[in-house]
Design a protein around this motif. Sequence first.
Motif, PDB file in Angstrom:
ATOM      1  N   PRO B  72     -15.803 -36.205  -1.848  1.00  0.00           N
ATOM      2  CA  PRO B  72     -17.175 -36.730  -1.713  1.00  0.00           C
ATOM      3  C   PRO B  72     -18.213 -35.700  -1.257  1.00  0.00           C
ATOM      4  O   PRO B  72     -17.933 -34.803  -0.467  1.00  0.00           O
ATOM      5  N   LEU B  73     -19.419 -35.926  -1.761  1.00  0.00           N
ATOM      6  CA  LEU B  73     -20.587 -35.110  -1.425  1.00  0.00           C
ATOM      7  C   LEU B  73     -21.011 -35.301   0.027  1.00  0.00           C
ATOM      8  O   LEU B  73     -21.491 -34.367   0.665  1.00  0.00           O
ATOM      9  N   LEU B  74     -20.860 -36.538   0.529  1.00  0.00           N
ATOM     10  CA  LEU B  74     -21.398 -36.858   1.859  1.00  0.00           C
ATOM     11  C   LEU B  74     -20.282 -36.959   2.899  1.00  0.00           C
ATOM     12  O   LEU B  74     -19.242 -37.587   2.666  1.00  0.00           O
ATOM     13  N   ILE B  75     -20.510 -36.320   4.033  1.00  0.00           N
ATOM     14  CA  ILE B  75     -19.492 -36.214   5.083  1.00  0.00           C
ATOM     15  C   ILE B  75     -20.031 -36.816   6.373  1.00  0.00           C
ATOM     16  O   ILE B  75     -21.102 -36.417   6.841  1.00  0.00           O
ATOM     17  N   LEU B 109     -24.986 -38.993   7.421  1.00  0.00           N
ATOM     18  CA  LEU B 109     -24.018 -38.346   6.537  1.00  0.00           C
ATOM     19  C   LEU B 109     -24.554 -36.971   6.147  1.00  0.00           C
ATOM     20  O   LEU B 109     -25.694 -36.850   5.691  1.00  0.00           O
ATOM     21  N   VAL B 111     -24.895 -33.816   3.797  1.00  0.00           N
ATOM     22  CA  VAL B 111     -24.658 -33.347   2.434  1.00  0.00           C
ATOM     23  C   VAL B 111     -23.782 -32.101   2.583  1.00  0.00           C
ATOM     24  O   VAL B 111     -24.151 -31.176   3.302  1.00  0.00           O
TER      25      VAL B 111
END
Lengths: 478, 478
Positions: B72-75, B109, B111
């Motif tokens: 995923p892009l968002l962490i 989140l 990026v």
Amino acid sequence: MQPEQALKAITPKATDFSQWYVDVVRKAELMDYAPVKGFMVIRPYGYRIWELIQAELDARFRASGHENAYFPLLIPQSLLEREAAHVQGFSPEVAWVTRGGSEELAEPLAVRPTSETIIGAMYARWVQSYRDLPLLINQWANVVRWEKATRPFLRTTEFLWQEGHTVHRTAEEAQAEARRMLDIYRETAESLLAVPVVAGVKSAGERFAGAVDTYTIEALMSDGRALQAGTSHFLGQNFSRAFDIRFLDEDGQEKFGWTTSWGTSTRLIGALIMVHGDDRGLRLPPRVAPVQVVVVPIAAGPRGPEVLEAARALTRELEAVARVRLDDRPEYTPGYKYNDWEMRGVPLRVEIGPRDVDAGTVVLARRDVGTKETVPRAGVREAVAARLEAVQQELLEQARRFRDSHTYPITREADMEAYGFRGFFAGDWCGEEACAQAVKERHGITIRCLPFGEEPQGSGCIVCGRPARARAWWARAY
Amino acid sequence: MQPEQALKAITPKATDFSQWYVDVVRKAELMDYAPVKGFMVIRPYGYRIWELIQAELDARFRASGHENAYFPLLIPQSLLEREAAHVQGFSPEVAWVTRGGSEELAEPLAVRPTSETIIGAMYARWVQSYRDLPLLINQWANVVRWEKATRPFLRTTEFLWQEGHTVHRTAEEAQAEARRMLDIYRETAESLLAVPVVAGVKSAGERFAGAVDTYTIEALMSDGRALQAGTSHFLGQNFSRAFDIRFLDEDGQEKFGWTTSWGTSTRLIGALIMVHGDDRGLRLPPRVAPVQVVVVPIAAGPRGPEVLEAARALTRELEAVARVRLDDRPEYTPGYKYNDWEMRGVPLRVEIGPRDVDAGTVVLARRDVGTKETVPRAGVREAVAARLEAVQQELLEQARRFRDSHTYPITREADMEAYGFRGFFAGDWCGEEACAQAVKERHGITIRCLPFGEEPQGSGCIVCGRPARARAWWARAY
């Protein structure tokens, strides 16, 4: 885990289709859930399928004159709001970046849900003259849409896709482009994924936000629900006017360009699973299978080393005709391996044991129909290539038969009930959104498309009975 | 635009190297600035170079046992903060998503600026037994780092890259992996991009946030500044402890895995431009050139149609050996086209006019050295293939000579001044960060790496004069 346990762990389709789907995608290691709700990880086995889809689409895009490029992930709010219908459609789904490093941003930035706006802003700079047209660009990218209810591959907050964006001199050229790209989607779905689709135009209520016409391919999943598998939009001059994409034509007049956009996504992997999978797991069409052939040696006992050596030679030979893997894991039995690779959908298994070595044969087992046959070792390359082709065709035929036998011509909305509201319902439609909306509210069934070349059959609108303006295919959809 | 204007519009390197660079990347249509500060658009010509780099790296990753996946892009913020040194290094550069659709998020989140954390969280689930190791995964993705000062391809807020992430059973295996991947970067830089690099280990002050060792390849640009072109990190057990990546080893003991990560990016395109470009524009090594050969017909006058036909036949024939394009635009003169394609860095031009048609010859013009020669039409395929190979080698040789003649062995920091602080300075170092820091503050010069296999020469640290512990290469860097 023992083979029986592995099988038991997949919920039967008939018991609970949704759970079957989730069991299959996780156990076949296509994906895993991420630590953020709605996001998923595409694991190597699933990602390889996506790469094979990408390779096919990319070659077709290139052959039809398109080039790839890359546009920014983040779009200023003001740009996203430039085309009125577009922003209305997308703003409920947008994720916003509001902080960068230690500073609050003066203007929030949207994580792209789609890129018409940012690409439109660039095209306005690049397009000056009719000589710059057509402008034919595609982008492979990730997009984010803040979804409430998600499902692996079918609807996730982030997904991977391609989006084509083109500018043309005339409306006719742009319309032709939109239709040509839909054709590429249709051909790819059928020839690569063995997923038959119906192609047509969306009704106004189902159009892409900002489009004049949306074309679509729709596939039927094995639970009788439809899946939109790719869309192509004729955007008219809506975006060229909003973003000021103008060119000096050969006649000396300044004109607005005509634009299109078209996209398909990792959703196609969901279609693949739901069209072909069975209670033992995946069934992958060979052209899109990461592993097309698995070689399983039956190598227990004193002749083990000899059999293993024969399996290695066989694997090396088959590498010339297929994506092949040797499963020589000593800790598992052949039976376990059979089940494991069947679950992962490998189209063809080659078994080789001591008796095969003696007889100069191997055993070929097909995943699609479950047949086994003994073939001469000497002609194994040709046999494998032929069987792979047969599996590809058989899966398409099975899917086509299922789709055709679950497509019901109807004359009244009430006819849907006899089929449990599952399948495609082909029925006349008056063209009024009110009728489409009523069916949606009553049964969760929508018009999937007005198939190209189909005409009203004369029974009147299936909802209101008034004279029909179109033939529509209706279904519950993912 | 007339050819002379086009040429004039590129600022000479000697006048203003930065402006030369920006002129070249924009005029050659490699990129354009996006509507958001710090972001860029990679245009088709630039993106094609990236695709050629990707193809080469991807094949090498695959051949060495790695598979691709997508994370995923968002962490989530909490995940990013799990490894202390890592978050300290990256948090000043993170873009934050704080709103999704209409709701404020409970937890911001990030990026992704890099993916060790989200991938570590997944690996903790996937790694159970020593049989699951090594785990060798690569990801092709976009990342975002909130940079203050940006420059096309070299430092942009968003960029494209690949990031490999692996888990191993032992420290030795992980170290070997980190070094093996650096070798792949080195070989690719030299053989594909014709960019010679020095490979070594970073000093502690220049390490990746969270790494035990960072390995790097460093190239010298033609303005005498260095560019870090790829890094590979031995992460020890820092991330496996932070994310709980444990496995049951063959001896029945539960152990933490040893991890690595390694990445290279679209920055490589910047290196390509700054190493090979000249005052006429780009000079692309053939292996990474989107167009390797341009065919320019000299087709004015009565014999135009005949020449054009010959040029078409020639183009078709050359397609078998090269990526070739016919420039048959009627609105431009041959002279304009020569300049235009030279500016775009096309390695080889083939000219064909009426006299060539009569004589059974064509003219080959090399971009790298500017030579022209007449060759028989009959042997043109072999001649073109040979010249392309010659251009590839010549560009590497030129870059190597430049690098070698701008690498200065020194014994005292003050020696740098005589060279205008430009170039690589090879000098002994005591190993104290204070000395490295002092040079950085005084001259903006940093230790680029401690090259593999180089030993102190005995002159003492170039800064403090004390006994040296290492030989270091120092430079101003991008």
